[in-house]
Design an enzyme around this catalytic site. Sequence first.
Site, PDB file in Angstrom:
ATOM      1  N   LYS A   9       3.801   0.706   8.932  1.00  0.00           N
ATOM      2  CA  LYS A   9       4.388   2.039   8.726  1.00  0.00           C
ATOM      3  C   LYS A   9       5.833   1.989   8.243  1.00  0.00           C
ATOM      4  CE  LYS A   9       1.100   4.943  10.194  1.00  0.00           C
ATOM      5  NZ  LYS A   9       0.593   6.071   9.385  1.00  0.00           N
ATOM      6  N   SER A  31      -2.989  -4.218  10.732  1.00  0.00           N
ATOM      7  CA  SER A  31      -1.989  -3.180  10.442  1.00  0.00           C
ATOM      8  C   SER A  31      -0.855  -3.073  11.450  1.00  0.00           C
ATOM      9  CB  SER A  31      -2.673  -1.825  10.272  1.00  0.00           C
ATOM     10  OG  SER A  31      -3.436  -1.517  11.422  1.00  0.00           O
TER      11      SER A  31
END
Lengths: 322, 322
Positions: free
Chosen positions: A56, A307
């Site tokens: 992110k 991720s």
Amino acid sequence: MEIHPENLFQQILQAKQRLVGIANPTPVMTSRTLNRLAAGEVFLKCENFQRVGAFKFRGAYNAVSRLSDEEKTRGVLTFSSGNHAQAIALTGKLLGVETTVVMPDDAPEIKRTATEAYGARVIGYDPRKESRESVAATLLTDTGSTLIPPYNHLDVIAGQGTAALELLVETRGLDALLVPCGGGGLLSGSAIAVKANSSTCRVIGVEPELADDATRSFRTGKLHSVHNPPTIADGTRTPSLGSITFPLVQHFVDDMLTVSEEEIIEAVQFLFYRTKLVVEPSGALGVAALLRKAKPDLQGNVGVIISGGNIDGPTMRKILKS
Amino acid sequence: MEIHPENLFQQILQAKQRLVGIANPTPVMTSRTLNRLAAGEVFLKCENFQRVGAFKFRGAYNAVSRLSDEEKTRGVLTFSSGNHAQAIALTGKLLGVETTVVMPDDAPEIKRTATEAYGARVIGYDPRKESRESVAATLLTDTGSTLIPPYNHLDVIAGQGTAALELLVETRGLDALLVPCGGGGLLSGSAIAVKANSSTCRVIGVEPELADDATRSFRTGKLHSVHNPPTIADGTRTPSLGSITFPLVQHFVDDMLTVSEEEIIEAVQFLFYRTKLVVEPSGALGVAALLRKAKPDLQGNVGVIISGGNIDGPTMRKILKS
């Protein structure tokens, strides 16, 4: 939405330049055991080693750094109780931009504290009485700050695409790439990066069965949504793809598949015990797909985006007990 | 024991050659948070990513591969209920050598299973009735196999030294190196590698307070021992340095220090939450020293050997609950 692949890829290349010396060029790890179980060469792109512990940061930093000086002065706002909140907060600290994060009152204390520790102002709201959109709208009007949403934003998507780009360069070619899918920002960005570089590499999004809205949207061509799915993969609890990510996923992604909660837990355990990596449930979706009995039909070099690694103690204790 | 530094370092260089394409050239990781807390540039040499999850594979493989064809035919024997057992077992599988591991009946089932999974024969004994040495001696006589002990063996020590050598090459110079100390094989090998390459880099061994035999031996010049110390760092529960490792530690190591059980637990937590690395308590000793309030007086580039990542579920659950 009109799609210009070449233009989108240019934005990823520009994001890559902006992130040099700022984002961690995360390592690509391999595992003999995983290769054997997956019947291919598997390359794990370890975004759990990214700043704030998740990919992110790439999108948040890219989006905020593209604002004008004047916009930066007025600050940035977002709504998120997850990794995007911390990514925006750290970005603000690095760029000297004030950041505000709208978070439900019932978000875990640890998330609130971590976001505040990076210097963001956290505004709580009662999710039974207000929507985050209405709270955010009021704040935007009052402050003149800019909204940087978690995934439905082209600069965010371009930033997220830089992880797959790094993986492609390091592995010198992949036959398939498995990408976790929540709101579709990482998946869109990854798919744009892959398709600009390879005519043969398949891009496959992976979702929890319990949060299969993107898979159903992909198959039917109509936007489906799932509200508050009870999956352990908290990064994928977004209700649906966005107005930007949905057409991008339809255009660039080759296939979607889903994994069960049990398979996600087994993948987190496998990554812990066998590869010594701390991976959050959403981050383990690709490995879950490779380890399950009904394996996807993949051969050759398979990339997997891990991720993120932000898992709290109680969740990991539960997983290690399973 | 007469010590020939140049000759010992040559053995490490030869071990390095033997391990090319066999052992993992493990990554060196960094952490902004750790740099800030430690007030220096910290380089983590991640042997938790080594085959079998610990540095032990380096020494085991080096030692067994040096045996003559005839010795290999007669097999290899060791006593260990820890990482060395699995390292010998995997080495035997790779080199086609039969391996036997003597393990107490009360060793955790998981260790026995893992060792057998790599193809070793595990011989149990009742530690209340027999010593592992006597069980091993009988087996050695019966089978003519060769004993490869966990640390008190020059070829094992040379293999362990290759991790520090890789770290030195990758970091282009260190001002200090922190190394966990159990029986002293890793510490001896690391110190030999450092001293052959740097006249300024200090080598510091780290032990749990509860298992401080090597520290006391180092300070007094007399061999001290601790039997079954109740430390969570199970890799350091060895009773004492050996007849070979003690003089090597005295000759090559600059200092020893100890850390409390609480500091070890905090280090495992830090590595889990902040660096996303799964590290066993013994592997976290160096980081424990860097994080504690009474920090060692270190400056500049500080290397830390993260010796392994084999932690079982119950232990990690307990640590994440603390």
